[in-house]
Enzyme design. Structure first.
Site, PDB file in Angstrom:
ATOM      1  N   CYS A 197      -1.688  33.336  10.761  1.00 34.81           N
ATOM      2  CA  CYS A 197      -1.339  33.912  12.060  1.00 34.81           C
ATOM      3  C   CYS A 197      -0.875  32.844  13.050  1.00 34.81           C
ATOM      4  O   CYS A 197      -1.523  32.612  14.076  1.00 34.81           O
ATOM      5  CB  CYS A 197      -2.547  34.637  12.618  1.00 34.81           C
ATOM      6  SG  CYS A 197      -3.306  35.662  11.375  1.00 34.81           S
ATOM      7  N   GLU A 204       0.826  -1.211   0.000  1.00 30.78           N
ATOM      8  CA  GLU A 204       0.000   0.000   0.000  1.00 30.78           C
ATOM      9  C   GLU A 204       0.857   1.258   0.000  1.00 30.78           C
ATOM     10  O   GLU A 204       0.777   2.081   0.914  1.00 30.78           O
ATOM     11  CB  GLU A 204      -0.880   0.024   1.257  1.00 30.78           C
ATOM     12  CG  GLU A 204      -1.733  -1.198   1.480  1.00 30.78           C
ATOM     13  CD  GLU A 204      -2.343  -1.238   2.883  1.00 30.78           C
ATOM     14  OE1 GLU A 204      -1.931  -0.450   3.751  1.00 30.78           O
ATOM     15  OE2 GLU A 204      -3.229  -2.065   3.103  1.00 30.78           O
ATOM     16  N   PRO A 205       1.710   1.432  -0.990  1.00 37.74           N
ATOM     17  CA  PRO A 205       2.540   2.624  -0.980  1.00 37.74           C
ATOM     18  C   PRO A 205       1.729   3.874  -1.291  1.00 37.74           C
ATOM     19  O   PRO A 205       0.829   3.848  -2.134  1.00 37.74           O
ATOM     20  CB  PRO A 205       3.559   2.357  -2.091  1.00 37.74           C
ATOM     21  CG  PRO A 205       2.872   1.411  -3.019  1.00 37.74           C
ATOM     22  CD  PRO A 205       1.901   0.609  -2.203  1.00 37.74           C
ATOM     23  N   GLY A 206       2.026   4.943  -0.599  1.00 43.21           N
ATOM     24  CA  GLY A 206       1.409   6.229  -0.906  1.00 43.21           C
ATOM     25  C   GLY A 206       2.514   7.177  -1.302  1.00 43.21           C
ATOM     26  O   GLY A 206       2.747   7.470  -2.476  1.00 43.21           O
TER      27      GLY A 206
HETATM   28  N1  LLP Z   1      -1.451   1.930   4.564  1.00 38.45           N
HETATM   29  C1  LLP Z   1      -1.932   2.395   5.727  1.00 38.45           C
HETATM   30  C2  LLP Z   1      -2.805   1.535   6.524  1.00 38.45           C
HETATM   31  C3  LLP Z   1      -1.585   3.684   6.172  1.00 38.45           C
HETATM   32  O1  LLP Z   1      -2.056   4.130   7.322  1.00 38.45           O
HETATM   33  C4  LLP Z   1      -0.730   4.486   5.374  1.00 38.45           C
HETATM   34  C5  LLP Z   1      -0.360   5.839   5.804  1.00 38.45           C
HETATM   35  C6  LLP Z   1      -0.263   3.961   4.159  1.00 38.45           C
HETATM   36  C7  LLP Z   1      -0.638   2.683   3.786  1.00 38.45           C
HETATM   37  C8  LLP Z   1       0.630   4.734   3.239  1.00 38.45           C
HETATM   38  O2  LLP Z   1       1.826   5.078   3.836  1.00 38.45           O
HETATM   39  P1  LLP Z   1       2.992   5.702   2.930  1.00 38.45           P
HETATM   40  O3  LLP Z   1       3.391   4.664   1.919  1.00 38.45           O
HETATM   41  O4  LLP Z   1       2.470   6.910   2.283  1.00 38.45           O
HETATM   42  O5  LLP Z   1       4.077   6.015   3.902  1.00 38.45           O
HETATM   43  N2  LLP Z   1       0.791  12.653   6.877  1.00 38.45           N
HETATM   44  C9  LLP Z   1       2.039  11.969   7.116  1.00 38.45           C
HETATM   45  C10 LLP Z   1       1.970  10.519   6.685  1.00 38.45           C
HETATM   46  C11 LLP Z   1       0.844   9.773   7.335  1.00 38.45           C
HETATM   47  C12 LLP Z   1       0.734   8.344   6.857  1.00 38.45           C
HETATM   48  C13 LLP Z   1      -0.536   7.724   7.330  1.00 38.45           C
HETATM   49  N3  LLP Z   1      -0.740   6.382   6.880  1.00 38.45           N
HETATM   50  C14 LLP Z   1       3.156  12.734   6.428  1.00 38.45           C
HETATM   51  O6  LLP Z   1       2.906  13.786   5.848  1.00 38.45           O
HETATM   52  O7  LLP Z   1       4.305  12.331   6.516  1.00 38.45           O
END
Ligand code: LLP
Length: 405
Positions: free
Chosen positions: A327, A258-260
């Site tokens: 602010c 599940e990469p984001g």
């Molecule tokens: N799967 C689950 C269950 C998650 O909770 C997340 C991210 C991902 C996949 C994707 O993670 P990634 O591959 O993007 O690292 N707002 C924070 C990041 C919060 C991530 C929350 N969960 C930031 O700006 O660094």
């Protein structure tokens, strides 16, 4: 990229995403798991723009969603329902019912109570719910505490023993079908060891369940792969995949990830215009037209994003804090950034903002959110128009009309 023309045509602040980069990143993940059945479910929360989803969908991605809104986005963007996963610790009844009605791939369950609610709702709807349990392996992902999720003290998932008990319960339930196992330990992970440890724990549980005749089809390793913002050394995808596959051994499962951030993070630029320079004592500030409502990561996590002045190469530089108009003292995009002398109208670009940039933006201080542009096939295309003041007050004007106040 031609940032000057972009600023002229679309105004600032503006998010721009290089779709070619997204494609390269997606293909590199796919490639890493080439030898195995795999499914890449993009974490929609990182950047939920419909065009980003559609583009990834066409490349073959599924989606990891954490709300009905995200599921709806994925479906509208044409993602196959059998590639949609629903995660999150706080699913509401209506959200569970919606996911079941849509017949998505599976719901990642995060607690015993949630499991029982899913069962009750499934029974009421006379639908068998496909589920996977999120295991909290109590492994330290060694990342920022706000984005670490795999420790006992975090709210996510259930411990291994509870997970096993839940699967045994599910096995005998008429309304639940165990199809997967899930684990996500955090975000912006740069060290392979926590992945090795977490997938080992989860794979052992998978094997012990098989011995109990509970045969799971999907092994979901979550997201979290880190990227380079400054000088970080990201994990090699090959090593990541090998770590997962080594732990799985002969198990015949589809690996889900599940990469984001990894897919979209480095694709994004935030283009902003200089409003003023000012000095408080010796401290230099560059005030720009983007602010923490557009990009909250610096203020929220003290996250670093490289900032560069457009067309000012070779000029003498000095340190400045790049700040917005909001602010709050946490309203900064960068601290001690080396920048040349800047004038009203000069442009700055903030880099690596494709993930958790726009998706975490807000209307704080009644600021309309930015437009978003895709750079695709050597052309720029608007993929979200800039919000207007009218957009912002739309939900409140009804009250005025009805004379509620
Ligand atoms: N799967 C689950 C269950 C998650 O909770 C997340 C991210 C991902 C996949 C994707 O993670 P990634 O591959 O993007 O690292 N707002 C924070 C990041 C919060 C991530 C929350 N969960 C930031 O700006 O660094």
């Amino acid at each position: 990229m031609d940032f000057k023309s972009l600023a002229l045509e679309y105004k600032t602040p503006l998010y721009i995403y290089d779709f070619e980069h997204i494609k390269e990143q997606f293909e590199s993940v796919k490639e890493a798991f080439y030898a195995r059945k795999s499914l890449i479910c993009y974490a929609v929360k990182a950047n939920s723009n419909l065009s980003v989803l559609r583009y990834l969908g066409k490349l073959g991605a599924g989606c990891d969603c954490v709300s009905v809104g995200e599921i709806k986005r994925a479906l509208i963007a044409g993602i196959s329902k059998y590639k949609i996963i629903f995660s999150g610790v706080g699913k509401e009844d209506s959200e569970i019912a919606y996911a079941l009605r849509q017949n998505i791939l599976m719901l990642n369950v995060e607690s015993e109570e949630e499991l029982k609610r899913i069962e009750t709702i499934a029974q009421y709807m006379k639908i068998k719910a496909r589920i996977s349990v999120r295991v909290n392996p109590n492994v330290d992902a060694k990342t920022h505490p706000h984005i670490s999720t795999g420790l006992k003290k975090n709210k996510f998932g259930v411990d291994v023993d509870t997970a096993k008990r839940l699967y045994i319960y599910v096995k005998d339930s008429e309304w639940l079908e165990p199809v997967g196992i899930h684990c996500h330990i955090g975000s912006q992970i740069l060290d392979i060891e926590p992945y090795k440890e977490a997938t080992k724990i989860t794979a052992e549980l998978l094997k012990s369940l098989k011995a109990l005749d509970i045969d799971l089809k999907f092994f979901d390793v979550g997201g979290g792969i880190g990227i380079r913002y400054k000088d970080e050394t990201p994990i090699k995808l090959y090593d990541f995949a090998q770590a997962v596959l080594a732990n799985l051994g002969e198990c015949d499962v589809t690996v889900v990830c599940e990469p984001g951030r990894f897919l979209v993070g480095n694709s994004g630029y935030l283009l902003t215009k200089v409003l003023y320079e000012k000095k408080n004592g010796n401290k230099r500030f560059v005030v720009v037209d983007a602010a923490m409502n557009d990009l909250i990561r610096p203020g929220f996590y003290n996250a670093y994003h490289e900032i560069e002045a457009v067309d000012k190469e070779g000029q003498k530089v000095s340190k400045a804090d790049v700040v917005g108009a909001i602010c709050e003292s946490s309203d900064f995009l960068g601290k001690n950034v080396l920048l040349p002398k800047l004038n009203h109208g000069d442009l700055l670009i903030v880099k690596s903002v494709g993930a958790y940039g726009f998706s975490m933006s807000s209307n704080y201080n009644t600021r309309p959110r930015c437009a978003e542009v895709a750079f695709i096939g050597n052309k720029y295309r608007i993929i979200r128009r800039r919000e207007t003041f009218e957009d912002l007050i739309e939900c409140e004007t009804e009250c005025l009309v009805r004379g509620n106040v």
